[in-house]
Write a protein that holds these residues in place. Structure first.
Motif, mmCIF file in Angstrom:
data_model
loop_
_atom_site.group_PDB
_atom_site.id
_atom_site.type_symbol
_atom_site.label_atom_id
_atom_site.label_comp_id
_atom_site.label_asym_id
_atom_site.label_seq_id
_atom_site.Cartn_x
_atom_site.Cartn_y
_atom_site.Cartn_z
ATOM 1 N N UNK A 353 20.587 35.982 -14.043
ATOM 2 C CA UNK A 353 21.699 35.922 -14.987
ATOM 3 C C UNK A 353 21.497 34.731 -15.924
ATOM 4 N N UNK A 354 21.619 34.954 -17.223
ATOM 5 C CA UNK A 354 21.391 33.873 -18.194
ATOM 6 C C UNK A 354 22.616 32.988 -18.326
ATOM 7 N N UNK A 355 22.521 31.753 -17.848
ATOM 8 C CA UNK A 355 23.682 30.853 -17.783
ATOM 9 C C UNK A 355 23.634 29.809 -18.892
ATOM 10 N N UNK A 356 24.660 29.788 -19.712
ATOM 11 C CA UNK A 356 24.819 28.702 -20.681
ATOM 12 C C UNK A 356 25.438 27.506 -19.953
ATOM 13 N N UNK A 357 25.364 26.321 -20.514
ATOM 14 C CA UNK A 357 25.907 25.149 -19.805
ATOM 15 C C UNK A 357 27.429 25.128 -19.702
ATOM 16 N N UNK A 358 28.126 25.815 -20.619
ATOM 17 C CA UNK A 358 29.595 25.758 -20.599
ATOM 18 C C UNK A 358 30.243 27.057 -20.135
ATOM 19 N N UNK A 359 29.420 28.020 -19.681
ATOM 20 C CA UNK A 359 29.971 29.261 -19.155
ATOM 21 C C UNK A 359 30.396 30.265 -20.208
ATOM 22 N N UNK A 374 22.110 36.097 -32.112
ATOM 23 C CA UNK A 374 21.921 35.813 -30.688
ATOM 24 C C UNK A 374 23.016 36.527 -29.898
ATOM 25 N N UNK A 375 22.618 37.126 -28.779
ATOM 26 C CA UNK A 375 23.572 37.784 -27.872
ATOM 27 C C UNK A 375 23.080 37.540 -26.452
ATOM 28 N N UNK A 376 23.382 36.351 -25.928
ATOM 29 C CA UNK A 376 22.811 35.956 -24.634
ATOM 30 C C UNK A 376 23.681 34.880 -23.990
ATOM 31 N N UNK A 377 23.355 34.555 -22.715
ATOM 32 C CA UNK A 377 24.036 33.450 -22.045
ATOM 33 C C UNK A 377 25.341 33.830 -21.379
ATOM 34 N N UNK A 378 25.456 35.076 -20.914
ATOM 35 C CA UNK A 378 26.724 35.581 -20.374
ATOM 36 C C UNK A 378 26.951 35.240 -18.904
ATOM 37 N N UNK A 379 25.965 34.641 -18.260
ATOM 38 C CA UNK A 379 26.081 34.236 -16.849
ATOM 39 C C UNK A 379 26.532 35.412 -15.981
ATOM 40 N N UNK A 380 27.565 35.212 -15.153
ATOM 41 C CA UNK A 380 27.991 36.240 -14.202
ATOM 42 C C UNK A 380 28.834 37.332 -14.851
ATOM 43 N N UNK A 381 29.146 37.172 -16.142
ATOM 44 C CA UNK A 381 30.010 38.147 -16.805
ATOM 45 C C UNK A 381 29.256 39.076 -17.743
ATOM 46 N N UNK A 382 27.929 39.133 -17.624
ATOM 47 C CA UNK A 382 27.143 39.964 -18.525
ATOM 48 C C UNK A 382 27.571 41.415 -18.517
ATOM 49 N N UNK A 383 27.779 41.963 -17.302
ATOM 50 C CA UNK A 383 28.167 43.373 -17.231
ATOM 51 C C UNK A 383 29.539 43.564 -17.873
ATOM 52 N N UNK A 384 30.446 42.694 -17.538
ATOM 53 C CA UNK A 384 31.806 42.801 -18.062
ATOM 54 C C UNK A 384 31.834 42.690 -19.584
ATOM 55 N N UNK A 385 30.989 41.841 -20.149
ATOM 56 C CA UNK A 385 31.071 41.513 -21.576
ATOM 57 C C UNK A 385 30.091 42.287 -22.448
ATOM 58 N N UNK A 386 29.328 43.212 -21.866
ATOM 59 C CA UNK A 386 28.341 43.960 -22.639
ATOM 60 C C UNK A 386 28.906 44.642 -23.873
#
Length: 415
Positions: A353-359, A374-386
């Motif tokens: 999961x691609x994690x940004x420093x601030x979530x 750019x469309x990246x850095x969604x951490x644990x919410x990637x599926x939810x935020x697709x």
């Protein structure tokens, strides 16, 4: 046709970008380095999570990470290493993990989650793709008073945002799971959440996109990107070349590597998560998070999925059996009589999961190029935020007013 758009990355975010861009009459090519059968978009818990209003960079996470650093079964693990990008990311994470910054990000996380849930439900009600989707809510199951009290504080904050959280007793919680005996003190229930079966959706989305003329190129790695001033002209892979009016970088944990080729800096660290699928009937009917263990449980089509851990340790796909067993054993602690056999454990898979420093994700144009999104850095919410990310990217590229304010997701933000 409209603009030629090259989307780098074929996960849920990349395919969602392609989905909304083709609706804007763009000529879309998706480039994906894998065979599109595994990775974070396939092994996640399948949650649609407006309830997850607290970012990963929350106060106390660094202390927990230090405490858990020498526990190979811990749910959150940061592998210390002398690497500039990692050390800088860790410093940004520390700066972001304050009460005021977490509070200021709540609305941004909530708004994009609600937008995405609405878009999933719009898809589900439409005729484009037939897929599994349920909105039954989410149970946050706790075995200790401390965990329950901590989650209920979040639940009360969620109620201030209109998200409908309830604190349930053991008996009220058990009523949601009539077929299996729960070993819990209670739960916090979020009615706002939904769940899906990711593998099924990803396959059906690919089929739909191909049918609409989107070109999906699997097992192709981006080797270079041709630049001319403030414009990107062409994406070169190990197999071909693709002209581009617009480029979308949606390559998950690999995004910062490709961004560096362009002189663009997007701090991201890969956070490994594991999943175990249990094919036999478990009796589990409700999506749940086992709070003390930090394990997600999802009833999917044909199996129950157990997923967990956040392992910040660089890009690798090594399976740590200790972590796998920790996830499986947690299931047995919360669900009496549940057995997760050796075969299911041995078939465990992982994703990064691609994690940004601030979530918060990075969504938008960079300051260096006029046609890079750019469309990246969604951490644990990637599926939810697709879907929300895909919709926002399509609005940016089509010069439409964005569905929500984009300031919080700015790829150029300073930590």
């Amino acid at each position: 046709m409209g603009k030629k758009v090259v989307v780098i990355g074929g996960g849920i975010v990349g395919l969602s970008c392609a989905y909304y861009l083709q609706k804007e009459d763009c000529e879309v090519s998706v480039i994906e380095q894998s065979n599109m059968q595994d990775g974070a978009s396939y092994v996640n818990a399948g949650y649609i999570t407006p309830s997850h209003i607290i970012s990963l960079a929350a106060p106390g996470m660094i202390t927990k990470g230090l405490k858990w650093m020498f526990n190979s079964a811990s749910p959150f693990y940061v592998k210390p290493r002398l690497d500039y990008d990692f050390l800088r990311w860790a410093w940004y994470f520390k700066k972001s993990a304050t009460v005021s910054k977490v509070e200021s990000s709540i609305k941004a996380i909530k708004d994009i989650n609600l937008l995405s849930r609405d878009l999933y439900e719009e898809m589900y009600a439409g005729s484009d793709i037939d897929f599994h989707y349920e909105r039954n809510g989410l149970l946050m199951l706790f075995q200790t008073d401390a965990a329950g009290e901590a989650e209920w504080k979040i639940g009360q904050r969620a109620n201030e945002e209109g998200l409908g959280a309830k604190l349930l007793s053991k008996e009220e919680t058990q009523a949601y799971e009539p077929q299996i005996d729960l070993d819990v003190k209670g739960s916090v229930f979020y009615a706002c959440d939904g769940h899906m079966t990711p593998v099924q959706f990803m396959k059906k989305m690919q089929t739909y996109l191909i049918g609409k003329g989107v070109k999906i190129h699997q097992e192709e790695a981006v080797a270079d990107i041709v630049k001319s001033g403030r414009e990107l002209r062409e994406v070169i892979t190990n197999k071909s070349r693709y002209e581009a009016d617009e480029v979308v970088l949606a390559a998950g944990s690999w995004s910062p590597i490709l961004a560096k080729k362009l002189g663009v800096d997007i701090p991201i660290q890969a956070g490994k998560g594991y999943r175990i699928n249990v094919d036999k009937a478990t009796g589990i009917q409700m999506p749940a998070i086992l709070m003390e263990a930090k394990v997600a449980v999802t009833p999917m089509q044909g199996y129950t999925r157990f997923a967990g851990t956040m392992e910040i340790g660089g890009i690798n796909h090594q399976i740590n059996p200790v972590r796998v067993n920790a996830i499986a054993d947690a299931g047995a602690r919360y669900y009496k009589g549940l057995e997760i056999g050796q075969e299911a454990r041995e078939q465990a898979s992982c994703g990064l999961r691609p994690c940004s420093p601030d979530g918060l994700p990075y969504i938008g144009r960079t300051s260096k190029y006029d046609n890079l999104c750019i469309a990246a850095g969604h951490a644990m919410m990637g599926w939810s935020l697709g879907p929300a990310t895909g919709k926002l990217v399509s609005e940016i590229i089509s010069d439409r007013k964005p569905s929500i304010i984009l300031d919080y997701y700015d790829p150029n933000r300073i930590f």
